[in-house]
Structure formats: structure tokens, C-alpha cells
Design a protein around this motif. Structure first.
Motif, PDB file in Angstrom:
ATOM      1  N   GLY A 144       0.787  -1.220   0.000  1.00 63.61           N
ATOM      2  CA  GLY A 144       0.000   0.000   0.000  1.00 63.61           C
ATOM      3  C   GLY A 144       0.817   1.268   0.000  1.00 63.61           C
ATOM      4  O   GLY A 144       0.273   2.367   0.221  1.00 63.61           O
ATOM      5  N   ALA A 145       2.116   1.185  -0.258  1.00 62.79           N
ATOM      6  CA  ALA A 145       2.956   2.380  -0.365  1.00 62.79           C
ATOM      7  C   ALA A 145       2.546   3.186  -1.591  1.00 62.79           C
ATOM      8  O   ALA A 145       2.042   2.639  -2.577  1.00 62.79           O
ATOM      9  CB  ALA A 145       4.424   1.985  -0.450  1.00 62.79           C
ATOM     10  N   THR A 146       2.784   4.495  -1.535  1.00 59.88           N
ATOM     11  CA  THR A 146       2.387   5.368  -2.644  1.00 59.88           C
ATOM     12  C   THR A 146       3.570   5.945  -3.408  1.00 59.88           C
ATOM     13  O   THR A 146       3.389   6.509  -4.488  1.00 59.88           O
ATOM     14  CB  THR A 146       1.525   6.533  -2.131  1.00 59.88           C
ATOM     15  OG1 THR A 146       2.253   7.259  -1.128  1.00 59.88           O
ATOM     16  CG2 THR A 146       0.222   6.008  -1.545  1.00 59.88           C
ATOM     17  N   ARG A 147       4.791   5.821  -2.852  1.00 55.38           N
ATOM     18  CA  ARG A 147       6.009   6.278  -3.528  1.00 55.38           C
ATOM     19  C   ARG A 147       7.093   5.235  -3.344  1.00 55.38           C
ATOM     20  O   ARG A 147       7.177   4.573  -2.301  1.00 55.38           O
ATOM     21  CB  ARG A 147       6.493   7.623  -2.974  1.00 55.38           C
ATOM     22  CG  ARG A 147       5.613   8.814  -3.307  1.00 55.38           C
ATOM     23  CD  ARG A 147       6.271  10.112  -2.853  1.00 55.38           C
ATOM     24  NE  ARG A 147       7.567  10.315  -3.494  1.00 55.38           N
ATOM     25  CZ  ARG A 147       7.737  10.863  -4.698  1.00 55.38           C
ATOM     26  NH1 ARG A 147       6.682  11.265  -5.402  1.00 55.38           N
ATOM     27  NH2 ARG A 147       8.941  11.019  -5.203  1.00 55.38           N
ATOM     28  N   ILE A 148       7.960   5.120  -4.344  1.00 57.26           N
ATOM     29  CA  ILE A 148       8.981   4.078  -4.308  1.00 57.26           C
ATOM     30  C   ILE A 148       9.941   4.261  -3.144  1.00 57.26           C
ATOM     31  O   ILE A 148      10.422   3.288  -2.562  1.00 57.26           O
ATOM     32  CB  ILE A 148       9.729   4.005  -5.666  1.00 57.26           C
ATOM     33  CG1 ILE A 148      10.538   2.705  -5.766  1.00 57.26           C
ATOM     34  CG2 ILE A 148      10.607   5.237  -5.883  1.00 57.26           C
ATOM     35  CD1 ILE A 148      11.100   2.445  -7.152  1.00 57.26           C
ATOM     36  N   GLU A 149      10.207   5.524  -2.723  1.00 57.49           N
ATOM     37  CA  GLU A 149      11.122   5.754  -1.609  1.00 57.49           C
ATOM     38  C   GLU A 149      10.634   5.104  -0.316  1.00 57.49           C
ATOM     39  O   GLU A 149      11.437   4.788   0.562  1.00 57.49           O
ATOM     40  CB  GLU A 149      11.318   7.251  -1.374  1.00 57.49           C
ATOM     41  CG  GLU A 149      12.213   7.935  -2.389  1.00 57.49           C
ATOM     42  CD  GLU A 149      11.442   8.378  -3.617  1.00 57.49           C
ATOM     43  OE1 GLU A 149      12.050   8.931  -4.539  1.00 57.49           O
ATOM     44  OE2 GLU A 149      10.198   8.154  -3.658  1.00 57.49           O
ATOM     45  N   GLN A 150       9.324   4.904  -0.206  1.00 61.10           N
ATOM     46  CA  GLN A 150       8.784   4.305   1.009  1.00 61.10           C
ATOM     47  C   GLN A 150       9.190   2.844   1.183  1.00 61.10           C
ATOM     48  O   GLN A 150       9.155   2.324   2.306  1.00 61.10           O
ATOM     49  CB  GLN A 150       7.252   4.407   1.003  1.00 61.10           C
ATOM     50  CG  GLN A 150       6.723   5.827   1.135  1.00 61.10           C
ATOM     51  CD  GLN A 150       5.222   5.863   0.966  1.00 61.10           C
ATOM     52  OE1 GLN A 150       4.697   5.531  -0.091  1.00 61.10           O
ATOM     53  NE2 GLN A 150       4.513   6.251   2.017  1.00 61.10           N
ATOM     54  N   VAL A 151       9.555   2.170   0.091  1.00 62.54           N
ATOM     55  CA  VAL A 151       9.897   0.746   0.174  1.00 62.54           C
ATOM     56  C   VAL A 151      11.387   0.502  -0.029  1.00 62.54           C
ATOM     57  O   VAL A 151      11.816  -0.639  -0.178  1.00 62.54           O
ATOM     58  CB  VAL A 151       9.063  -0.092  -0.829  1.00 62.54           C
ATOM     59  CG1 VAL A 151       7.581   0.071  -0.562  1.00 62.54           C
ATOM     60  CG2 VAL A 151       9.397   0.260  -2.273  1.00 62.54           C
ATOM     61  N   LEU A 152      12.213   1.568  -0.029  1.00 65.83           N
ATOM     62  CA  LEU A 152      13.661   1.443  -0.139  1.00 65.83           C
ATOM     63  C   LEU A 152      14.271   1.750   1.228  1.00 65.83           C
ATOM     64  O   LEU A 152      13.975   2.776   1.834  1.00 65.83           O
ATOM     65  CB  LEU A 152      14.213   2.423  -1.181  1.00 65.83           C
ATOM     66  CG  LEU A 152      13.660   2.291  -2.602  1.00 65.83           C
ATOM     67  CD1 LEU A 152      14.265   3.367  -3.504  1.00 65.83           C
ATOM     68  CD2 LEU A 152      13.945   0.915  -3.169  1.00 65.83           C
ATOM     69  N   TRP A 153      15.153   0.883   1.691  1.00 63.87           N
ATOM     70  CA  TRP A 153      15.722   1.072   3.026  1.00 63.87           C
ATOM     71  C   TRP A 153      16.501   2.386   3.123  1.00 63.87           C
ATOM     72  O   TRP A 153      16.386   3.094   4.122  1.00 63.87           O
ATOM     73  CB  TRP A 153      16.622  -0.115   3.382  1.00 63.87           C
ATOM     74  CG  TRP A 153      15.844  -1.319   3.822  1.00 63.87           C
ATOM     75  CD1 TRP A 153      15.453  -2.376   3.048  1.00 63.87           C
ATOM     76  CD2 TRP A 153      15.356  -1.600   5.139  1.00 63.87           C
ATOM     77  NE1 TRP A 153      14.739  -3.294   3.788  1.00 63.87           N
ATOM     78  CE2 TRP A 153      14.680  -2.845   5.086  1.00 63.87           C
ATOM     79  CE3 TRP A 153      15.422  -0.941   6.360  1.00 63.87           C
ATOM     80  CZ2 TRP A 153      14.068  -3.433   6.212  1.00 63.87           C
ATOM     81  CZ3 TRP A 153      14.823  -1.518   7.486  1.00 63.87           C
ATOM     82  CH2 TRP A 153      14.158  -2.746   7.404  1.00 63.87           C
ATOM     83  N   THR A 154      17.299   2.701   2.124  1.00 60.71           N
ATOM     84  CA  THR A 154      18.097   3.935   2.172  1.00 60.71           C
ATOM     85  C   THR A 154      17.999   4.655   0.827  1.00 60.71           C
ATOM     86  O   THR A 154      18.944   4.639   0.027  1.00 60.71           O
ATOM     87  CB  THR A 154      19.585   3.661   2.523  1.00 60.71           C
ATOM     88  OG1 THR A 154      20.152   2.799   1.524  1.00 60.71           O
ATOM     89  CG2 THR A 154      19.707   3.023   3.887  1.00 60.71           C
ATOM     90  N   PRO A 155      16.887   5.295   0.536  1.00 62.44           N
ATOM     91  CA  PRO A 155      16.749   5.983  -0.753  1.00 62.44           C
ATOM     92  C   PRO A 155      17.687   7.185  -0.862  1.00 62.44           C
ATOM     93  O   PRO A 155      18.111   7.758   0.152  1.00 62.44           O
ATOM     94  CB  PRO A 155      15.293   6.435  -0.753  1.00 62.44           C
ATOM     95  CG  PRO A 155      14.933   6.540   0.697  1.00 62.44           C
ATOM     96  CD  PRO A 155      15.702   5.453   1.391  1.00 62.44           C
ATOM     97  N   MET A 156      18.005   7.545  -2.104  1.00 62.25           N
ATOM     98  CA  MET A 156      18.812   8.726  -2.340  1.00 62.25           C
ATOM     99  C   MET A 156      18.043   9.977  -1.927  1.00 62.25           C
ATOM    100  O   MET A 156      16.819  10.032  -2.041  1.00 62.25           O
ATOM    101  CB  MET A 156      19.171   8.837  -3.825  1.00 62.25           C
ATOM    102  CG  MET A 156      20.150   7.789  -4.321  1.00 62.25           C
ATOM    103  SD  MET A 156      20.425   7.923  -6.107  1.00 62.25           S
ATOM    104  CE  MET A 156      20.997   9.609  -6.232  1.00 62.25           C
ATOM    105  N   SER A 157      18.760  10.977  -1.451  1.00 63.15           N
ATOM    106  CA  SER A 157      18.135  12.246  -1.104  1.00 63.15           C
ATOM    107  C   SER A 157      17.647  12.941  -2.367  1.00 63.15           C
ATOM    108  O   SER A 157      18.263  12.842  -3.436  1.00 63.15           O
ATOM    109  CB  SER A 157      19.126  13.152  -0.381  1.00 63.15           C
ATOM    110  OG  SER A 157      19.549  12.574   0.829  1.00 63.15           O
ATOM    111  N   GLU A 158      16.524  13.622  -2.256  1.00 63.41           N
ATOM    112  CA  GLU A 158      15.997  14.430  -3.355  1.00 63.41           C
ATOM    113  C   GLU A 158      16.460  15.865  -3.169  1.00 63.41           C
ATOM    114  O   GLU A 158      16.384  16.419  -2.074  1.00 63.41           O
ATOM    115  CB  GLU A 158      14.468  14.364  -3.384  1.00 63.41           C
ATOM    116  CG  GLU A 158      13.932  12.990  -3.734  1.00 63.41           C
ATOM    117  CD  GLU A 158      12.438  12.998  -3.936  1.00 63.41           C
ATOM    118  OE1 GLU A 158      11.993  13.390  -5.035  1.00 63.41           O
ATOM    119  OE2 GLU A 158      11.710  12.631  -2.997  1.00 63.41           O
ATOM    120  N   HIS A 159      16.925  16.464  -4.249  1.00 64.05           N
ATOM    121  CA  HIS A 159      17.394  17.847  -4.184  1.00 64.05           C
ATOM    122  C   HIS A 159      16.555  18.718  -5.100  1.00 64.05           C
ATOM    123  O   HIS A 159      16.043  18.272  -6.106  1.00 64.05           O
ATOM    124  CB  HIS A 159      18.872  17.929  -4.608  1.00 64.05           C
ATOM    125  CG  HIS A 159      19.780  17.107  -3.720  1.00 64.05           C
ATOM    126  ND1 HIS A 159      20.074  17.465  -2.431  1.00 64.05           N
ATOM    127  CD2 HIS A 159      20.416  15.938  -3.950  1.00 64.05           C
ATOM    128  CE1 HIS A 159      20.892  16.556  -1.892  1.00 64.05           C
ATOM    129  NE2 HIS A 159      21.104  15.613  -2.797  1.00 64.05           N
TER     130      HIS A 159
END
Length: 341
Positions: free
Chosen positions: A326-341
Motif C-alpha cells: 500500500g505504499a504510494t512512492r517508491i522511496e517508502q519501500v527502499l531502506w536507504t533511498p537517495m536524497s531528493e534535491h
């Protein structure tokens, strides 16, 4: 600027624990079917040769100071096929992969593909695998349905199987078989315009195909139940072998759920000469559009010449986890996502 991922970890942790459970269940799924889990190299001499895939470049420096350009792989495909040529028969990899110029709700520069191959087995077997994996992911996550952006499917229902030509006729009113090369792109462009799709003067056949697919067809796929879209045109399938029913078409399918592309599978092309021709054509297009090209992996072509008949598929694991948890963004299911700038 968004807060760092570690500051939001408690909100994300339920999705991540779901990811771990699904990964464990899928490993058991493949082991029960006599697949060997492999780990292939991430740094490669060629990252893949599809026109619109963009790689991260790196460099290896020897102790003597010599330098060699390498890339982070966009998928493990070439390496896995080398293992088939070496004698492996059923292999699977949970492959960390990398693609540049991709970032969004469903895209992340670093992501995980589950890629698996069956030697001497038809690509229809992969369709059955995909259906079983959807159901297993749902069962493991305790999900009775998958949903994203108000689109819902029953992951336990048998997927709809829809030929690409039928999809073009049903959703765009286009007779795709009458538009296949060597028919000129101008005729295809006129049909697209009649369907309400604008094209550019320099669009080639594949560009027009992609516009119709994205605007008219993909939003209708994987609604209520998953969709397996199969028999793509050969011109859009550089790594797939021709279909037994019509050589203008390819043994290629894509799996869609909730309008999201989850997997891309082939009956693998094993004609090394034809594969070279196709990859060189892809790189010529890449140079025309992006003014860059990647090397051809000569070792891959050598292996292809002795590789057995096989079928292979790559499934976006992060996207599968999104739908199951039920996540809505891929970053929610990645343990250490890249920072968004």
C-alpha cells in the motif's frame, strides 16, 4: 527540502518489513522450483544497449595506472545469459540495478530487479510465474487487493492475456498489423492523430508506438485484475526472438497491475548475428537522439552463440512491494533511498 529518510524511518518501517517478508517468500518460491540464486557483477563493460536506457559511468584504474571505462548495469541480463551459456538452466537474481535520468513516484536511480531465466522452456511459463508471484506477494503482505492512484486489482485473479495488436484496436482504434514496418511512419502518425495523439515531425516508428501505448493503452491495463500484454512488434523488442505465429511480432510480454508496468519478459533471441545488428541499430538511435552510445559487449555476443533456447523476465521488485504493502512512492519501500534535491 525533504527531511532525510532516517528522520522518517518510523513511518516507512511497516513497508520495509513487508519488503523483507516478500523477499523471503519469493526466495522460497524460486528455491522450491529448482532455481539457483546467482549474484552477477554490477560493474560491466556495457550497461545494455537499449536506446532510451541511460547508465552511470565509472572507471577502473589498475595498479599500473591504466584506465578502463565501466558502467553500473541497467540490468543483469547480459551476465545472466552468459551463465546460461555456461550451463546453468534455471537461475534467478535479486539484482540491484541502476538507471540514470529516472526519478519519480515509480522510478529511482538505484532499484531492484528480480530477473529469472528458464532454459529450454517457453516464455508462457514466465507468465505463469508472474501470476503466482502476484498472489504470493499479496498473501505474504496480507493484502486482499492491490491499489494505486484509485486503481485496484485482485492479485489472486488470473491475469487477462491481451495481444498488443488487439489492445491497439480496442483502446486506440488502430490496426497495428497494417502499420508494421516496412510501412512508413507517416501512415502510423496519421492513424495516431486520428486517435487524438499528437506526434512530432522527427518521430520514428517506435516513437509513435510508444506515444500510443503510453497515452491510450497503458492507463487501461491491469484494472480489476492484472494484464499480460504480449506479442509486441519485433521492432520494439531488440532482445526477443520472433513469434512463432508471425515473424513481424516478438515473443515478448509485459505484466501490468493498477496501470503500472511490473515485468518485461522474452523468449530470448539466440542468433548472435541478428542480436549484433539490433544492438547496433539501438545505439545508432541513441546517438541520434542523445549524442551518446555505449559499447557492444562482445563477450555477451560470443556467449549468445552457444546459449541454449531460453526464456527470461525482469520484474520490478520495489514496485511489487509498493502494490502489496500500500505504499504510494517508491522511496517508502527502499531502506536507504537517495536524497531528493
Amino acid at each position: 527540502m525533504p527531511s532525510p529518510f532516517w528522520a522518517r524511518h518510523s513511518d516507512r518501517r511497516p513497508f520495509l518489513l513487508g519488503r523483507a517478508r516478500i523477499a523471503g517468500a519469493l526466495r522460497q518460491f524460486f528455491a522450491a522450483r529448482d532455481f539457483v540464486e546467482v549474484e552477477t557483477g554490477v560493474l560491466v563493460p556495457s550497461p545494455g544497449n537499449e536506446t532510451h536506457l541511460h547508465a552511470f559511468a565509472s572507471e577502473v584504474v589498475s595498479p599500473a595506472g591504466t584506465r578502463e571505462r565501466l558502467y553500473l548495469r541497467t540490468s543483469p541480463e547480459f551476465a545472466c545469459k552468459k551463465l546460461l551459456a555456461a550451463g546453468e538452466r534455471r537461475i534467478v537474481e535479486f539484482a540491484r540495478s541502476f538507471r540514470n535520468r529516472e526519478r519519480g513516484v515509480l522510478h529511482h536511480p538505484e532499484f531492484t530487479l528480480i530477473e529469472w531465466y528458464r532454459a529450454y522452456e517457453p516464455y508462457e511459463a514466465l507468465m505463469e510465474d508472474c501470476a503466482a508471484i502476484l498472489a504470493l506477494a499479496a498473501e505474504t503482505a496480507g493484502a486482499g487487493r492491490f491499489s494505486l492512484r484509485d486503481r485496484v486489482i485482485d492479485p489472486f485473479a488470473a491475469p487477462e492475456r491481451l495481444a498488443v495488436a488487439e489492445a491497439f484496436a480496442r483502446y486506440a482504434g488502430i490496426d497495428l498489423m497494417a502499420m508494421l514496418p516496412p510501412e512508413p511512419p507517416a501512415r502510423f502518425a496519421a492513424a495516431a492523430l486520428a486517435a487524438g495523439i499528437r506526434t512530432a515531425a522527427d518521430d520514428n516508428w517506435g516513437d509513435i508506438f510508444s506515444r500510443v501505448l503510453v497515452e491510450k493503452i497503458e492507463p487501461r491495463l491491469g484494472l480489476g485484475r492484472a494484464t499480460i500484454l504480449y506479442e509486441y512488434p519485433c521492432v520494439q523488442s531488440p532482445l526477443a526472438k520472433p513469434s512463432r505465429s508471425d515473424p513481424r511480432l516478438a515473443e515478448r510480454f509485459e505484466l501490468y497491475a493498477c496501470g503500472v508496468e511490473l515485468a518485461n519478459g522474452f523468449g530470448e533471441l539466440t542468433d548472435a548475428g541478428e542480436q549484433r545488428k539490433r544492438l547496433e541499430g539501438q545505439m545508432a538511435e541513441k546517438e541520434r537522439i542523445y549524442s551518446e552510445r555505449y559499447p557492444i559487449d562482445e563477450d555477451f555476443l560470443s556467449a549468445l552463440a552457444v546459449m541454449p533456447p531460453a526464456s527470461g523476465v525482469a520484474l520490478g521488485f520495489d514496485r511489487l512491494v509498493m502494490l502489496a504493502t500500500g505504499a504510494t512512492r517508491i522511496e517508502q519501500v527502499l531502506w536507504t533511498p537517495m536524497s531528493e534535491h
